[in-house]
Structure formats: C-alpha cells, structure tokens
Design a protein around this motif. Sequence first.
Motif, PDB file in Angstrom:
ATOM      1  N   THR A 342      35.866  25.077  59.007  1.00  0.00           N
ATOM      2  CA  THR A 342      37.103  24.905  58.244  1.00  0.00           C
ATOM      3  C   THR A 342      38.318  24.992  59.149  1.00  0.00           C
ATOM      4  N   ASP A 343      38.319  25.964  60.056  1.00  0.00           N
ATOM      5  CA  ASP A 343      39.443  26.102  60.984  1.00  0.00           C
ATOM      6  C   ASP A 343      39.588  24.867  61.868  1.00  0.00           C
ATOM      7  N   LEU A 344      38.467  24.317  62.321  1.00  0.00           N
ATOM      8  CA  LEU A 344      38.525  23.132  63.179  1.00  0.00           C
ATOM      9  C   LEU A 344      39.078  21.938  62.410  1.00  0.00           C
ATOM     10  N   VAL A 345      38.680  21.798  61.149  1.00  0.00           N
ATOM     11  CA  VAL A 345      39.183  20.695  60.331  1.00  0.00           C
ATOM     12  C   VAL A 345      40.680  20.841  60.113  1.00  0.00           C
ATOM     13  N   MET A 346      41.124  22.058  59.761  1.00  0.00           N
ATOM     14  CA  MET A 346      42.536  22.301  59.501  1.00  0.00           C
ATOM     15  C   MET A 346      43.388  22.143  60.753  1.00  0.00           C
ATOM     16  N   GLY A 348      42.987  19.788  62.783  1.00  0.00           N
ATOM     17  CA  GLY A 348      43.147  18.360  63.021  1.00  0.00           C
ATOM     18  C   GLY A 348      42.141  17.750  63.959  1.00  0.00           C
ATOM     19  N   LEU A 349      41.084  18.495  64.307  1.00  0.00           N
ATOM     20  CA  LEU A 349      40.064  17.926  65.185  1.00  0.00           C
ATOM     21  C   LEU A 349      39.343  16.800  64.441  1.00  0.00           C
ATOM     22  N   PRO A 350      39.063  15.673  65.094  1.00  0.00           N
ATOM     23  CA  PRO A 350      38.374  14.562  64.411  1.00  0.00           C
ATOM     24  C   PRO A 350      37.062  15.023  63.781  1.00  0.00           C
ATOM     25  N   LEU A 351      36.788  14.516  62.583  1.00  0.00           N
ATOM     26  CA  LEU A 351      35.591  14.939  61.863  1.00  0.00           C
ATOM     27  C   LEU A 351      34.316  14.589  62.623  1.00  0.00           C
ATOM     28  N   LEU A 352      34.308  13.458  63.332  1.00  0.00           N
ATOM     29  CA  LEU A 352      33.126  13.081  64.106  1.00  0.00           C
ATOM     30  C   LEU A 352      32.868  14.088  65.218  1.00  0.00           C
ATOM     31  N   THR A 353      33.927  14.545  65.857  1.00  0.00           N
ATOM     32  CA  THR A 353      33.771  15.545  66.923  1.00  0.00           C
ATOM     33  C   THR A 353      33.240  16.850  66.357  1.00  0.00           C
ATOM     34  N   ILE A 354      33.762  17.266  65.199  1.00  0.00           N
ATOM     35  CA  ILE A 354      33.272  18.497  64.562  1.00  0.00           C
ATOM     36  C   ILE A 354      31.804  18.353  64.200  1.00  0.00           C
ATOM     37  N   ALA A 355      31.432  17.175  63.709  1.00  0.00           N
ATOM     38  CA  ALA A 355      30.030  16.931  63.358  1.00  0.00           C
ATOM     39  C   ALA A 355      29.132  17.058  64.583  1.00  0.00           C
ATOM     40  N   GLN A 356      29.572  16.517  65.713  1.00  0.00           N
ATOM     41  CA  GLN A 356      28.772  16.580  66.934  1.00  0.00           C
ATOM     42  C   GLN A 356      28.630  18.009  67.439  1.00  0.00           C
ATOM     43  N   ILE A 357      29.706  18.778  67.359  1.00  0.00           N
ATOM     44  CA  ILE A 357      29.657  20.166  67.821  1.00  0.00           C
ATOM     45  C   ILE A 357      28.757  21.005  66.925  1.00  0.00           C
ATOM     46  N   SER A 358      28.891  20.832  65.628  1.00  0.00           N
ATOM     47  CA  SER A 358      28.172  21.682  64.680  1.00  0.00           C
ATOM     48  C   SER A 358      26.739  21.225  64.426  1.00  0.00           C
ATOM     49  N   GLY A 359      26.390  20.012  64.900  1.00  0.00           N
ATOM     50  CA  GLY A 359      25.017  19.547  64.755  1.00  0.00           C
ATOM     51  C   GLY A 359      24.689  19.039  63.373  1.00  0.00           C
ATOM     52  N   THR A 360      25.653  18.359  62.749  1.00  0.00           N
ATOM     53  CA  THR A 360      25.409  17.767  61.445  1.00  0.00           C
ATOM     54  C   THR A 360      25.964  16.351  61.453  1.00  0.00           C
ATOM     55  N   SER A 361      25.871  15.674  60.343  1.00  0.00           N
ATOM     56  CA  SER A 361      26.340  14.295  60.301  1.00  0.00           C
ATOM     57  C   SER A 361      27.812  14.236  59.902  1.00  0.00           C
ATOM     58  N   HIS A 368      31.924  17.667  52.605  1.00  0.00           N
ATOM     59  CA  HIS A 368      32.258  19.055  52.313  1.00  0.00           C
ATOM     60  C   HIS A 368      33.653  19.469  52.785  1.00  0.00           C
ATOM     61  N   TYR A 369      34.195  18.772  53.794  1.00  0.00           N
ATOM     62  CA  TYR A 369      35.464  19.208  54.376  1.00  0.00           C
ATOM     63  C   TYR A 369      36.532  18.114  54.407  1.00  0.00           C
ATOM     64  N   GLY A 370      36.187  16.929  53.916  1.00  0.00           N
ATOM     65  CA  GLY A 370      37.139  15.820  53.979  1.00  0.00           C
ATOM     66  C   GLY A 370      38.438  16.116  53.262  1.00  0.00           C
ATOM     67  N   HIS A 371      38.358  16.864  52.131  1.00  0.00           N
ATOM     68  CA  HIS A 371      39.579  17.182  51.391  1.00  0.00           C
ATOM     69  C   HIS A 371      40.527  18.037  52.219  1.00  0.00           C
ATOM     70  N   LEU A 372      39.962  18.915  53.074  1.00  0.00           N
ATOM     71  CA  LEU A 372      40.807  19.751  53.935  1.00  0.00           C
ATOM     72  C   LEU A 372      41.497  18.909  54.994  1.00  0.00           C
ATOM     73  N   ALA A 373      40.755  17.928  55.545  1.00  0.00           N
ATOM     74  CA  ALA A 373      41.343  17.047  56.552  1.00  0.00           C
ATOM     75  C   ALA A 373      42.489  16.246  55.959  1.00  0.00           C
ATOM     76  N   ARG A 374      42.313  15.798  54.724  1.00  0.00           N
ATOM     77  CA  ARG A 374      43.384  15.026  54.083  1.00  0.00           C
ATOM     78  C   ARG A 374      44.594  15.906  53.784  1.00  0.00           C
ATOM     79  N   ASP A 375      44.348  17.160  53.371  1.00  0.00           N
ATOM     80  CA  ASP A 375      45.464  18.074  53.136  1.00  0.00           C
ATOM     81  C   ASP A 375      46.236  18.341  54.427  1.00  0.00           C
ATOM     82  N   ALA A 376      45.485  18.508  55.534  1.00  0.00           N
ATOM     83  CA  ALA A 376      46.136  18.745  56.812  1.00  0.00           C
ATOM     84  C   ALA A 376      46.974  17.533  57.234  1.00  0.00           C
TER      85      ALA A 376
END
Length: 386
Positions: A342-346, A348-361, A368-376
């Motif tokens: 959540t902190d990484l999304v808020m 402004g880190l790109p969602l693809l980069t967060i996915a690669q770091i966290s090991g998910t798609s 699950h976190y797109g709404h936070l990215a849009r709010d940011a």
Amino acid sequence: MALDLSKVGKRDDLKAQREPHWQRLRAGCYLGFRPSKVGGAGSWIARVYDEDTGKYRVKSLGDFGALAGNERFTAAKREAENLAELVEAGGEVRRKIETVADACRAYGETRPDAEGRFKRYVYSDALAKVKLDKLRRHHLRDWRKRVEDTPSLVSRSKAGETRTRDRAPATVNRDMAALRAALHTVLAPGRPNTEAAWQEALVAVSNASKRRTLYLDKTERRLLLQHIEREAEPFARALCLLPLRPGAMAMLAAGDYDKRTRELTIGKDKAGNDRRIIVPAEVGALFAEQAKAKLPVAPLFRRDNGKPWDRETWKHPIARAVAAANLPANATAYTLRHSTITDLVMAGLPLLTIAQISGTSAEMIERHYGHLARDAAVKALETLAL
C-alpha cells in the motif's frame, strides 16, 4: 513380407548368422534376433536411432532363456522399447504420466506453492489414483466438495488444541487453480456439458477474492517492532521493509543476498521461478547483518534453534506483539506485506514494478490496489491546479 519374430516357429526357421534378423517395432526402434548355431535359445538385440548423434545405439538383451519360448518376444520387445524411451529422453528415464497424481507431481516440480497444495489435498485423496484417460467431471466435482468441506486451520496451541474456520471461497479457488493448471498440461478440455468436460468442475467461484483492508501505517509497524520478541524482530522488520510473502522471506538463504550489488535472489515462492531484485540500502543493511558469518545455505532469518521461520512459528510472536502494542487483533504477517505494498502504491511507484518486487501479477495489484493508485494520481493532479 515383414519379419514377425513373435512366432516361435518363424524364429526356429531363421538361418544362424552374424547379422541379427531385424523386426521394425516403430520408426527408429528395431528388435533383432540371432539364432544359436549350437541349438540354444538364441539372443535378442535392440537397435534404436539417436537423433542427437545421428547414429544407432545397439544393446544386447540376452536370450531370456528362463522364459517359455512364446514369452521371450514380449519380454525382448519391452526391453527394446524401454531403451528407445531412454534414448529419446536424452539418457533420462521419462516419467510416465498416467494418473492425476503423476500430472500433479510433474507440474509441482518447479512450483513449490502448487506442490504444497497437492500434498495437502490431492495425493492423499481418492482422486490421486484416477487414470487420466478415465477422468470425468464427477471425479473433480466430488473432490471439490471434499476440499470445500475441509476446514482451514487458524491456530494450534502448545497443548495440541486447534482452532479452525470454514474454508474461504478464495482459498478454494487457489486450490482448484493449481490442480486445473496441472491437468491442463496433460489433458485437453472435454466437450462442454458432458462428463468428459472435467474442466467444468473446477470453474472458479466468482467474486471470491476479498480486498485486504487492514492497513498498519508506519507508526503502527514501528510500534509492533518495539513490542516483538528479540528472536523474531529481524524477520518482522524485513516484512515491514520489503513486500515479500512471509513464506518466501522465511525461505531465503544467506547466499541469496549479494551485499556488493544489493541484489536479492528470491527462490521458493508462490510466483514460481527465481527472480532477482535490487533492494534499498536500509533493507540491504538488514540482510547483510543477518547473512554475516553464515554459510550460503543457512537460513537468512533463523530462529534461535537455527531453523528457518514458518507459518506455525512466526504467527505466535507477531500475535503477541500485536496484543502488546494494542493493534487490531486480526493483524498478521500478511498484514505487513499488504501495508508495505500500500505504501509503495501511494508513493506512486508503477504498479508493474510493485508486482515484480512482490512476486505477483500486475492484474492482482491493479485489482486490489488500483483504487489507491488512482487516488494518489488525483492528489498529484490537484497540486498542479492554478
């Protein structure tokens, strides 16, 4: 006319010679028979074409004299076909995939999360022994019902008492997804609306995934670390700094971190194949300290007894720290992962980069976190207002 070595009379009529009499079993695979000059049982020879070398490999099979005359051909043919299978597999015996369990074991060799699910819900189940060519929709429908009825373990006390809860639809979906993927590697989908349509019994439950809503901010996470036991503090701190799954963090070895480049190799994880990431300086310092004076294969985060952490050992110190710090009672190790993402999304880190770091798609991060990215993004745009 093609030679038929399966007939005892035909073999008895063959002329004794140095070159065997050959029968073609299939392309590139031949079975030969050399009659005895002194009236013995004769000898059998296999000849198999090796595409890698462009040459035939020949193997003497013996005379199978201990068998009756009408059984020798069958035994020799089996040995020749085994040799052909060995050659075609590059010198390695190719595992025969005949049952559901065989398909799962082959699929789980490089996918530890799936293999873990198979061990819990497939291998000990009646489904495991079902032949793939006999697999029908009702086999999987019955298996699914058994999995749905299996309660999920919440905790186990030192006295051996366990607490369970009903299995969540999202958990059932993950269990089915692993089996569905394993079967798809060896089976084509059956014709819809028939018993052959095995895939229909494994359709995922719609809208089963619930968004993780419990979030601990940095102040709350620092409070947890202040109250956690000394033994578990480095492991919990790592979860607060890097959004790995707790299981993946626990399985890190000292040799997985290169302090010269701050590169971390993440191996055993739900994501499957190894991946490499560069960690921030604060994380690197923590990992370097944990790796100090350890053999490369030793756990990077280990308990006082030298063993790595697992879900049965990390949850107790975290639960005690949560209670001591007066944090929400349902906070767990996965809450730390969710909070870090959540902190990484808020930030402004790109969602693809967060996915690669966290090991998910990226799809799961967006879900699950797109709404936070849009709010940011909206807040960032507001700062540009004239």
